[in-house]
Scaffold this motif. Structure first.
Motif, PDB file in Angstrom:
ATOM      1  N   ILE A  15       0.954  -1.436   0.172  1.00  0.00           N
ATOM      2  CA  ILE A  15      -0.095   0.012   0.027  1.00  0.00           C
ATOM      3  C   ILE A  15       0.880   1.511  -0.196  1.00  0.00           C
ATOM      4  O   ILE A  15       0.559   2.288  -0.500  1.00  0.00           O
ATOM      5  N   GLY A  16       1.716   1.285   0.749  1.00  0.00           N
ATOM      6  CA  GLY A  16       2.891   2.353   0.470  1.00  0.00           C
ATOM      7  C   GLY A  16       3.591   2.610  -0.558  1.00  0.00           C
ATOM      8  O   GLY A  16       3.648   3.940  -1.303  1.00  0.00           O
ATOM      9  N   ALA A  17       4.221   1.681  -1.210  1.00  0.00           N
ATOM     10  CA  ALA A  17       4.370   2.062  -2.350  1.00  0.00           C
ATOM     11  C   ALA A  17       3.740   2.503  -3.342  1.00  0.00           C
ATOM     12  O   ALA A  17       4.118   3.214  -4.222  1.00  0.00           O
ATOM     13  N   THR A  18       2.382   1.878  -3.641  1.00  0.00           N
ATOM     14  CA  THR A  18       1.338   2.111  -4.722  1.00  0.00           C
ATOM     15  C   THR A  18       1.166   3.585  -3.952  1.00  0.00           C
ATOM     16  O   THR A  18       1.055   4.764  -5.219  1.00  0.00           O
ATOM     17  N   ALA A  19       0.728   4.220  -3.340  1.00  0.00           N
ATOM     18  CA  ALA A  19       0.969   5.349  -2.675  1.00  0.00           C
ATOM     19  C   ALA A  19       2.257   6.334  -3.098  1.00  0.00           C
ATOM     20  O   ALA A  19       1.407   7.406  -4.155  1.00  0.00           O
ATOM     21  N   THR A  20       3.149   6.057  -2.819  1.00  0.00           N
ATOM     22  CA  THR A  20       4.545   6.436  -3.457  1.00  0.00           C
ATOM     23  C   THR A  20       4.099   6.845  -5.089  1.00  0.00           C
ATOM     24  O   THR A  20       4.423   8.111  -5.194  1.00  0.00           O
ATOM     25  N   LEU A  21       3.475   5.631  -5.636  1.00  0.00           N
ATOM     26  CA  LEU A  21       3.845   5.772  -7.406  1.00  0.00           C
ATOM     27  C   LEU A  21       2.568   6.823  -7.723  1.00  0.00           C
ATOM     28  O   LEU A  21       2.753   7.732  -8.322  1.00  0.00           O
ATOM     29  N   LEU A  22       1.646   6.373  -7.119  1.00  0.00           N
ATOM     30  CA  LEU A  22       0.569   7.103  -7.359  1.00  0.00           C
ATOM     31  C   LEU A  22       0.793   8.749  -7.063  1.00  0.00           C
ATOM     32  O   LEU A  22       0.238   9.755  -7.427  1.00  0.00           O
ATOM     33  N   GLY A  23       1.611   9.010  -6.644  1.00  0.00           N
ATOM     34  CA  GLY A  23       1.962  10.668  -5.541  1.00  0.00           C
ATOM     35  C   GLY A  23       2.845  10.692  -7.071  1.00  0.00           C
ATOM     36  O   GLY A  23       3.602  12.055  -7.123  1.00  0.00           O
ATOM     37  N   ALA A  24       3.948  10.209  -7.089  1.00  0.00           N
ATOM     38  CA  ALA A  24       5.188  10.596  -8.468  1.00  0.00           C
ATOM     39  C   ALA A  24       4.304  10.925  -9.744  1.00  0.00           C
ATOM     40  O   ALA A  24       5.235  11.222 -10.552  1.00  0.00           O
ATOM     41  N   CYS A  25       3.371   9.597 -10.405  1.00  0.00           N
ATOM     42  CA  CYS A  25       2.722   9.871 -11.217  1.00  0.00           C
ATOM     43  C   CYS A  25       1.524  10.082 -12.142  1.00  0.00           C
ATOM     44  O   CYS A  25       1.178   9.655 -10.459  1.00  0.00           O
ATOM     45  N   SER A  26       0.867  10.085 -12.234  1.00  0.00           N
ATOM     46  CA  SER A  26      -0.793   9.580 -12.535  1.00  0.00           C
ATOM     47  C   SER A  26      -0.747   8.528 -13.471  1.00  0.00           C
ATOM     48  O   SER A  26      -0.115   8.450 -14.563  1.00  0.00           O
ATOM     49  N   ILE A  27      -1.192   7.402 -12.620  1.00  0.00           N
ATOM     50  CA  ILE A  27      -1.675   6.314 -13.456  1.00  0.00           C
ATOM     51  C   ILE A  27      -2.570   5.941 -13.218  1.00  0.00           C
ATOM     52  O   ILE A  27      -3.494   4.419 -13.903  1.00  0.00           O
ATOM     53  N   MET A  28      -3.706   7.298 -12.846  1.00  0.00           N
ATOM     54  CA  MET A  28      -5.029   6.321 -12.756  1.00  0.00           C
ATOM     55  C   MET A  28      -6.171   7.153 -14.607  1.00  0.00           C
ATOM     56  O   MET A  28      -4.879   7.632 -15.116  1.00  0.00           O
ATOM     57  N   PRO A  29      -6.796   5.786 -14.677  1.00  0.00           N
ATOM     58  CA  PRO A  29      -7.401   5.937 -16.039  1.00  0.00           C
ATOM     59  C   PRO A  29      -8.252   7.152 -16.604  1.00  0.00           C
ATOM     60  O   PRO A  29      -9.215   7.870 -15.305  1.00  0.00           O
ATOM     61  N   ALA A  30      -7.783   8.423 -17.449  1.00  0.00           N
ATOM     62  CA  ALA A  30      -8.186   9.675 -17.371  1.00  0.00           C
ATOM     63  C   ALA A  30      -8.195  10.306 -19.225  1.00  0.00           C
ATOM     64  O   ALA A  30      -8.043   8.705 -19.195  1.00  0.00           O
ATOM     65  N   ASN A  31      -9.735  10.963 -19.475  1.00  0.00           N
ATOM     66  CA  ASN A  31      -9.552  11.380 -20.732  1.00  0.00           C
ATOM     67  C   ASN A  31      -8.965  12.160 -20.972  1.00  0.00           C
ATOM     68  O   ASN A  31      -9.197  12.636 -22.484  1.00  0.00           O
ATOM     69  N   GLY A  32      -7.766  12.577 -20.333  1.00  0.00           N
ATOM     70  CA  GLY A  32      -7.155  13.986 -20.561  1.00  0.00           C
ATOM     71  C   GLY A  32      -6.095  14.464 -19.745  1.00  0.00           C
ATOM     72  O   GLY A  32      -6.372  13.571 -18.347  1.00  0.00           O
ATOM     73  N   PRO A  33      -5.647  15.786 -19.783  1.00  0.00           N
ATOM     74  CA  PRO A  33      -4.876  15.857 -18.669  1.00  0.00           C
ATOM     75  C   PRO A  33      -5.951  16.734 -17.404  1.00  0.00           C
ATOM     76  O   PRO A  33      -6.766  16.903 -17.561  1.00  0.00           O
ATOM     77  N   ALA A  34      -5.154  16.658 -16.423  1.00  0.00           N
ATOM     78  CA  ALA A  34      -5.835  17.072 -14.929  1.00  0.00           C
ATOM     79  C   ALA A  34      -5.449  18.889 -15.613  1.00  0.00           C
ATOM     80  O   ALA A  34      -4.966  19.480 -15.633  1.00  0.00           O
ATOM     81  N   ASN A  35      -6.954  19.470 -14.646  1.00  0.00           N
ATOM     82  CA  ASN A  35      -7.007  20.827 -15.185  1.00  0.00           C
ATOM     83  C   ASN A  35      -5.695  21.902 -13.950  1.00  0.00           C
ATOM     84  O   ASN A  35      -5.254  22.531 -15.473  1.00  0.00           O
ATOM     85  N   TYR A  36      -4.969  21.603 -13.416  1.00  0.00           N
ATOM     86  CA  TYR A  36      -3.837  21.603 -13.160  1.00  0.00           C
ATOM     87  C   TYR A  36      -2.543  21.527 -14.013  1.00  0.00           C
ATOM     88  O   TYR A  36      -0.986  22.693 -13.690  1.00  0.00           O
ATOM     89  N   ASP A  37      -1.808  20.200 -14.367  1.00  0.00           N
ATOM     90  CA  ASP A  37      -1.276  20.446 -15.609  1.00  0.00           C
ATOM     91  C   ASP A  37      -1.444  20.662 -16.680  1.00  0.00           C
ATOM     92  O   ASP A  37      -0.299  21.827 -17.184  1.00  0.00           O
ATOM     93  N   VAL A  38      -2.656  21.371 -17.794  1.00  0.00           N
ATOM     94  CA  VAL A  38      -2.787  22.507 -18.545  1.00  0.00           C
ATOM     95  C   VAL A  38      -2.129  23.810 -17.858  1.00  0.00           C
ATOM     96  O   VAL A  38      -1.725  24.228 -18.525  1.00  0.00           O
ATOM     97  N   LYS A  39      -2.902  24.007 -16.874  1.00  0.00           N
ATOM     98  CA  LYS A  39      -3.077  25.478 -16.174  1.00  0.00           C
ATOM     99  C   LYS A  39      -1.542  25.887 -15.880  1.00  0.00           C
ATOM    100  O   LYS A  39      -0.686  27.197 -15.903  1.00  0.00           O
ATOM    101  N   SER A  40      -0.331  24.814 -15.633  1.00  0.00           N
ATOM    102  CA  SER A  40       0.677  24.932 -15.071  1.00  0.00           C
ATOM    103  C   SER A  40       1.760  25.122 -16.839  1.00  0.00           C
ATOM    104  O   SER A  40       2.739  25.883 -16.252  1.00  0.00           O
ATOM    105  N   GLU A  41       1.477  25.300 -17.564  1.00  0.00           N
ATOM    106  CA  GLU A  41       2.148  25.474 -19.035  1.00  0.00           C
ATOM    107  C   GLU A  41       3.554  24.761 -18.930  1.00  0.00           C
ATOM    108  O   GLU A  41       3.967  24.755 -19.708  1.00  0.00           O
ATOM    109  N   ARG A  42       3.296  23.670 -18.120  1.00  0.00           N
ATOM    110  CA  ARG A  42       4.206  22.987 -18.483  1.00  0.00           C
ATOM    111  C   ARG A  42       4.594  21.476 -19.248  1.00  0.00           C
ATOM    112  O   ARG A  42       4.004  21.440 -19.527  1.00  0.00           O
ATOM    113  N   ALA A  43       5.587  21.429 -19.862  1.00  0.00           N
ATOM    114  CA  ALA A  43       6.032  20.013 -20.824  1.00  0.00           C
ATOM    115  C   ALA A  43       5.980  18.871 -19.943  1.00  0.00           C
ATOM    116  O   ALA A  43       6.602  19.035 -19.219  1.00  0.00           O
TER     117      ALA A  43
END
Length: 421
Positions: A15-43
């Motif tokens: 569980i701890g490793a999974t939480a660390t992995l989720l915090g490091a990158c987005s691995i959950m299913p999604a239909n596009g970028p998160a709003n904070y990723d778009v607004k950041s203008e970061r590649a």
């Protein structure tokens, strides 16, 4: 007991490793970028295309509207066309009048014939731009001159020979002051320009009009190496685009259905919209109308404060919107427009913001949706790890039950692990 403790420790590590992995990158299913990723203008990746985020406000919407495709912006001259002038190949007729018989052209016996004039045979303006008049002593230059100017030139050449000459010059056949209409019209052709002048819709009417209903038609006007483009509907509903047409103009009509793409949390329950490709089915479409075509925003998924529109804009427009263009290459700047529909005033802006062909609308998920997905994933991981532990405890209890001795550890479905005295 040691084995059970080891399994529990492994579960905690998992569980701890999974939480660390989720915090490091987005691995959950999604239909596009998160709003904070778009607004950041970061590649997202080192070689990703850079972009700029522009918030849609009353001021920015007004600037964007100035750059809508309009013919009137390319040809700001609102004056009527100048008087038609002769060109090489035009067929000209010349009639010469004299004040009395017995002159250069009217013989003394002219009283037996009606009138005191002669009409020269029709002739074309030659390759040197001139016409011939008997006894003028020289060719009469006609190219780039009006009929009145040519007549005055002939009078000046004959005034010392004829009796008070007067000249009428007329255009018999026009071969140079033409207007070309091409493309998706019922009668594409080259038409002589009329002396009184015509507007763009008048010329298109002479060409039979567009073949389709018009909302998918685009009109291009070319003049003096300049080009203006607008949808056909803009000529009808915005009179400023119905400009005067000049000789030698070229008009091209073509059909191109306008479309946009919708992604993300769009398309409500039971709606015919959703994600996909949509036609405008109109000569223009606002952002609010486009969202309605896509079924609106999903109430249980979308973040109304994070609606984005992807579009490429010119460097000039991007600079006026406050974008630093130094980090971009090329004439087109990738821009993501951000509109907040959680703000009630945002809907007024959405009704004024005009869509353009090939725009992309993206409605971002709410942050709570991503959190719910993460919790579901955690429950799945915990359940997967807990199942073998539960099975082992049941086997352990069964072993003591068969032996007829009291177990030191028993388990229940909901009661967890209990140690007996």
């Amino acid at each position: 007991m040691a084995w059970v403790g080891g399994q529990l420790r492994g579960l905690c590590l998992m569980i701890g490793a999974t939480a660390t992995l989720l915090g490091a990158c987005s691995i959950m299913p999604a239909n596009g970028p998160a709003n904070y990723d778009v607004k950041s203008e970061r590649a997202y990746e080192p070689d990703s295309l850079p972009y700029a985020v522009v918030r849609v406000t009353q001021q920015s919407e007004g600037i964007i509207a100035e750059y809508d495709p309009r013919i009137s912006g390319s040809f700001p001259d609102r004056r009527t066309p100048k008087e038609l002038k002769f060109g090489i190949g035009d067929i000209v007729a010349v009639s010469i009048f004299e004040a009395a018989s017995g002159g250069l052209f009217i013989p003394p016996e002219a009283s037996v014939r009606p009138g005191n004039f002669i009409t020269l045979p029709n002739q074309p303006v030659d390759t040197k731009g001139s016409i011939s008049v008997p006894y003028a002593g020289r060719p009469i230059l006609a190219k780039d001159k009006t009929p009145q100017e040519v007549g005055a030139e002939i009078v000046n050449a004959l005034k010392d020979r004829a009796i008070d000459p007067q000249v009428v010059v007329t255009l018999v056949e026009q071969r140079t002051s033409l207007v070309s209409v091409l493309g998706d019209v019922n009668n594409p052709s080259r038409f002589p320009a009329t002396p009184e002048g015509e507007r763009l819709l008048d010329v298109l009417t002479r060409a039979g009009g567009p073949k389709s209903q018009g909302y998918d038609e685009w009109v291009i006007v070319e003049r003096d190496n300049k080009r203006g483009l607008a949808p056909f509907g803009a000529l009808v509903y915005e009179p400023s685009n119905n400009i005067w047409i000049h000789p030698h103009d070229t008009i091209y009509v073509y059909r191109e259905p306008q479309t946009f793409v919708a992604f993300g949390a769009s398309g409500g329950s039971g709606s015919s919209g959703g994600q996909g490709l949509f036609n405008f089915d109109a000569w223009r479409l606002s952002l609010s109308e486009a969202l309605a075509k896509a079924g609106g925003l999903q109430d249980s998924q979308a973040d109304p404060a994070s609606v984005f529109l992807y579009r490429g804009e010119t460097r000039e427009l991007a600079a006026r919107l406050g974008v630093n263009c130094d980090r971009f290459k090329g004439p087109i700047i990738p821009i993501i427009y951000h509109i907040n529909l959680r703000d009630p005033a945002g809907y007024f802006l959405a009704t004024r913001f005009q869509m353009r062909n090939k725009d992309v609308i993206y409605a971002s998920n709410s942050t709570t949706v991503d959190a719910a997905k993460a919790m579901t994933f955690f429950n799945l991981v915990m359940g997967t790890a807990n199942n073998p532990i539960t099975t082992a405890l049941n086997v352990y209890a069964l072993k003591f039950a068969i032996a007829g001795t009291a177990p030191s550890v028993i388990t229940g479905v909901t009661g967890g692990v209990t140690t007996t005295p």
